[in-house]
Design a protein around this motif. Structure first.
Motif, PDB file in Angstrom:
ATOM      1  N   PRO A   1       0.607  -1.227   0.082  1.00  0.00           N
ATOM      2  CA  PRO A   1       0.042  -0.026  -0.024  1.00  0.00           C
ATOM      3  C   PRO A   1       0.928   1.153  -0.043  1.00  0.00           C
ATOM      4  N   GLU A   2       0.391   2.443  -0.579  1.00  0.00           N
ATOM      5  CA  GLU A   2       0.918   3.529  -0.833  1.00  0.00           C
ATOM      6  C   GLU A   2       1.908   3.972   0.432  1.00  0.00           C
ATOM      7  N   ALA A   3       1.226   4.126   1.677  1.00  0.00           N
ATOM      8  CA  ALA A   3       1.698   4.405   2.785  1.00  0.00           C
ATOM      9  C   ALA A   3       3.144   3.657   3.140  1.00  0.00           C
ATOM     10  N   ASP A   4       2.668   2.385   3.011  1.00  0.00           N
ATOM     11  CA  ASP A   4       3.935   1.375   3.514  1.00  0.00           C
ATOM     12  C   ASP A   4       5.099   1.665   2.615  1.00  0.00           C
ATOM     13  N   TYR A   5       4.654   1.817   1.142  1.00  0.00           N
ATOM     14  CA  TYR A   5       5.820   2.090   0.184  1.00  0.00           C
ATOM     15  C   TYR A   5       6.486   3.323   0.658  1.00  0.00           C
ATOM     16  N   LEU A   6       5.839   4.366   0.922  1.00  0.00           N
ATOM     17  CA  LEU A   6       6.722   5.612   1.298  1.00  0.00           C
ATOM     18  C   LEU A   6       7.737   5.522   2.440  1.00  0.00           C
ATOM     19  N   ALA A   7       7.000   4.665   3.563  1.00  0.00           N
ATOM     20  CA  ALA A   7       7.790   4.248   4.624  1.00  0.00           C
ATOM     21  C   ALA A   7       8.877   3.289   4.431  1.00  0.00           C
ATOM     22  N   ARG A   8       8.750   2.510   3.498  1.00  0.00           N
ATOM     23  CA  ARG A   8       9.905   1.595   3.131  1.00  0.00           C
ATOM     24  C   ARG A   8      10.962   2.512   2.245  1.00  0.00           C
ATOM     25  N   VAL A   9      10.738   3.387   1.568  1.00  0.00           N
ATOM     26  CA  VAL A   9      11.786   4.181   0.749  1.00  0.00           C
ATOM     27  C   VAL A   9      12.398   4.891   1.843  1.00  0.00           C
ATOM     28  N   ALA A  10      11.510   5.511   2.656  1.00  0.00           N
ATOM     29  CA  ALA A  10      12.301   6.602   3.597  1.00  0.00           C
ATOM     30  C   ALA A  10      13.090   5.805   4.537  1.00  0.00           C
ATOM     31  N   ALA A  11      12.877   4.599   4.924  1.00  0.00           N
ATOM     32  CA  ALA A  11      13.998   3.736   5.662  1.00  0.00           C
ATOM     33  C   ALA A  11      15.181   3.354   4.795  1.00  0.00           C
ATOM     34  N   GLU A  12      14.919   3.271   3.573  1.00  0.00           N
ATOM     35  CA  GLU A  12      16.157   2.727   2.616  1.00  0.00           C
ATOM     36  C   GLU A  12      17.030   3.884   2.495  1.00  0.00           C
ATOM     37  N   ALA A  13      16.531   5.103   2.668  1.00  0.00           N
ATOM     38  CA  ALA A  13      17.317   6.243   2.446  1.00  0.00           C
ATOM     39  C   ALA A  13      18.045   6.792   3.655  1.00  0.00           C
ATOM     40  N   GLY A  14      17.653   6.202   4.757  1.00  0.00           N
ATOM     41  CA  GLY A  14      18.314   6.360   6.165  1.00  0.00           C
ATOM     42  C   GLY A  14      19.732   5.804   6.090  1.00  0.00           C
ATOM     43  N   PRO A  15      20.666   5.793   7.082  1.00  0.00           N
ATOM     44  CA  PRO A  15      21.798   5.389   7.399  1.00  0.00           C
ATOM     45  C   PRO A  15      21.793   3.966   7.746  1.00  0.00           C
ATOM     46  N   ALA A  16      22.863   3.230   7.942  1.00  0.00           N
ATOM     47  CA  ALA A  16      22.978   1.904   8.317  1.00  0.00           C
ATOM     48  C   ALA A  16      22.705   1.886   9.835  1.00  0.00           C
ATOM     49  N   ALA A  17      21.856   0.644   9.943  1.00  0.00           N
ATOM     50  CA  ALA A  17      21.314   0.479  11.367  1.00  0.00           C
ATOM     51  C   ALA A  17      22.416   0.387  12.451  1.00  0.00           C
ATOM     52  N   LEU A  18      23.643  -0.048  12.080  1.00  0.00           N
ATOM     53  CA  LEU A  18      24.596  -0.416  13.082  1.00  0.00           C
ATOM     54  C   LEU A  18      25.946  -0.119  12.489  1.00  0.00           C
ATOM     55  N   THR A  19      26.522   1.057  12.873  1.00  0.00           N
ATOM     56  CA  THR A  19      27.850   1.682  12.428  1.00  0.00           C
ATOM     57  C   THR A  19      28.957   1.250  13.481  1.00  0.00           C
ATOM     58  N   ALA A  20      28.792   0.861  14.554  1.00  0.00           N
ATOM     59  CA  ALA A  20      30.077   0.549  15.526  1.00  0.00           C
ATOM     60  C   ALA A  20      29.943  -0.798  15.650  1.00  0.00           C
ATOM     61  N   HIS A  21      30.889  -1.588  15.133  1.00  0.00           N
ATOM     62  CA  HIS A  21      30.806  -3.165  15.159  1.00  0.00           C
ATOM     63  C   HIS A  21      32.299  -3.484  14.694  1.00  0.00           C
ATOM     64  N   PRO A  22      32.936  -4.502  15.254  1.00  0.00           N
ATOM     65  CA  PRO A  22      34.122  -5.224  14.898  1.00  0.00           C
ATOM     66  C   PRO A  22      34.136  -5.508  13.407  1.00  0.00           C
ATOM     67  N   GLY A  23      32.875  -5.963  12.701  1.00  0.00           N
ATOM     68  CA  GLY A  23      32.809  -6.319  11.664  1.00  0.00           C
ATOM     69  C   GLY A  23      32.881  -5.213  10.423  1.00  0.00           C
ATOM     70  N   ARG A  24      32.414  -3.958  11.078  1.00  0.00           N
ATOM     71  CA  ARG A  24      32.427  -2.935  10.143  1.00  0.00           C
ATOM     72  C   ARG A  24      33.968  -2.651  10.066  1.00  0.00           C
ATOM     73  N   ASP A  25      34.761  -2.740  11.020  1.00  0.00           N
ATOM     74  CA  ASP A  25      36.269  -2.254  11.195  1.00  0.00           C
ATOM     75  C   ASP A  25      36.960  -3.178  10.119  1.00  0.00           C
ATOM     76  N   LEU A  26      36.592  -4.520   9.967  1.00  0.00           N
ATOM     77  CA  LEU A  26      37.186  -5.519   9.208  1.00  0.00           C
ATOM     78  C   LEU A  26      36.899  -5.328   7.813  1.00  0.00           C
ATOM     79  N   PHE A  27      35.514  -5.140   7.765  1.00  0.00           N
ATOM     80  CA  PHE A  27      35.110  -4.522   6.382  1.00  0.00           C
ATOM     81  C   PHE A  27      35.788  -3.309   5.569  1.00  0.00           C
ATOM     82  N   LEU A  28      35.990  -2.510   6.384  1.00  0.00           N
ATOM     83  CA  LEU A  28      36.770  -1.349   5.738  1.00  0.00           C
ATOM     84  C   LEU A  28      38.299  -1.767   5.776  1.00  0.00           C
ATOM     85  N   ALA A  29      38.787  -2.344   6.757  1.00  0.00           N
ATOM     86  CA  ALA A  29      40.184  -2.718   6.645  1.00  0.00           C
ATOM     87  C   ALA A  29      40.672  -3.586   5.552  1.00  0.00           C
TER      88      ALA A  29
END
Length: 343
Positions: free
Chosen positions: A234-262
């Motif tokens: 439904p259109e309201a749910d679609y808009l909410a989903r796209v807004a969520a897609e536009a946001g930043p990552a849910a978890l930016t502080a994690h050892p996996g992030r450091d290894l990913f970048l390294a």
């Protein structure tokens, strides 16, 4: 032992009594499902299904008339057969009747075409077919440039396309490498993605749900593994989903992030909210929110992510991502644990 020409045994006859009805049911089983053009969930797919049944009925009508008339004049009433009857069969059964039926089918099909070209009233989404995945950007602005490339910007995603129910969404289709073909059988017909060109397709879903899409043009080794999902909301749910897609990552502080970048993963992949800003591969900002991994070939879980990171080519032949078999398993598991939390 039976030989050619022998009458079939009773056991063989009984076996065929079971096999034949089952064989008849197999084509019917393909008439429904998330990837069936005969179970339409969009206006264009509904027209395609209607045309299919109309053409099937028209062809059956022509066949029944010609064969029935032939049987009548040669078997049932052979005395009525004459040169004149043969001429009548050819003229009326082979010429006039098929022309009338086929002419109606042509008119029926062409009369519906203007409606398929109506302007869109929904979002504008760019989809790029790339070996062997689909780059998606929501709410893109501007027209394709001089080089006929897709508009830049928008909300980046990959391999899953969200659409609002009941709206006519304009899909801009292109490719940077070879010809692919974008096809969601349950919603609309196929349209090619061609390097150096932008094609337009309007999708108007009429039923909420999740539908399968595929690449319908052979494009290389992993062509058969280049799938995607279309999620109609439904259109309201679609808009909410796209807004969520536009946001930043849910978890930016994690050892996996450091290894990913390294290990340089951010040179090819973007994860918004981190230093990773690559555009070569799929955007991974909300990877775990997707239903599948690798354009539809693996379930979305940490084990599948680790398997893909370890050796993409072993999972999907033709994948251009380099393997990371040299990394310790603990590091691969840590990277997968982080990516598996990016919802």
């Amino acid at each position: 032992m039976p030989v050619f020409g022998d009458a079939p045994s009773e056991s063989t006859t009984r076996r065929w009594r079971h096999v034949f009805p089952t064989a008849l049911l197999l084509p019917i089983a393909g008439c429904a499902g998330a990837q069936s053009s005969l179970d339409p969930a969009g206006t264009e797919a509904d027209l395609v299904a209607t045309l299919f049944w109309a053409m099937t009925g028209g062809g059956a009508l022509i066949w029944l008339f010609v064969v029935g008339f032939s049987v009548f004049v040669t078997k049932i009433r052979p005395s009525a057969y004459s040169d004149a009857a043969g001429v009548h069969l050819i003229v009326w059964g082979g010429c006039v009747f098929p022309v009338v039926v086929l002419g109606f089918l042509v008119w029926f099909g062409t009369a519906a075409m203007p409606d398929l070209r109506r302007a869109s009233d929904g979002p504008r989404i760019a989809v790029s077919g790339e070996r062997f995945w689909w780059r998606i950007a929501y709410d893109v602005e501007g027209e394709p440039g001089v080089a006929r490339s897709l508009p830049k910007g928008g909300v980046a995603s990959a391999n899953e396309l969200y659409l609002p129910l009941g709206r006519r969404s304009e899909i801009l289709l292109g490719s940077p490498d070879v010809i692919h073909s974008f096809w969601v059988p349950a919603i609309a017909g196929k349209t090619d993605t061609i390097p150096g060109r932008v094609n337009r397709l309007v999708l108007e879903p009429t039923r909420a749900g999740t539908f399968n899409g595929i690449c319908a043009e052979f494009c290389g080794t992993a062509h058969a593994e280049m799938g995607f999902r279309v999620i109609v909301l439904p259109e309201a749910d679609y808009l909410a989903r796209v807004a969520a897609e536009a946001g930043p990552a849910a978890l930016t502080a994690h050892p996996g992030r450091d290894l990913f970048l390294a290990h340089g993963c951010g040179a090819c992949h973007a994860v918004r909210g981190t230093e990773a800003a690559g555009t070569v591969g799929p955007d991974l900002t909300h990877l775990a929110a997707r239903r599948t991994l690798g354009a539809g070939i693996l379930p979305m879980d940490e084990a599948s992510i680790a398997r893909f990171v370890r050796d993409p080519g072993a999972v999907k032949q033709g994948a251009t991502m380099p393997p990371f078999r040299h990394l310790p398993e603990a590091e691969i598991a840590t990277i997968a644990a982080w990516l598996g939390r990016l919802r």
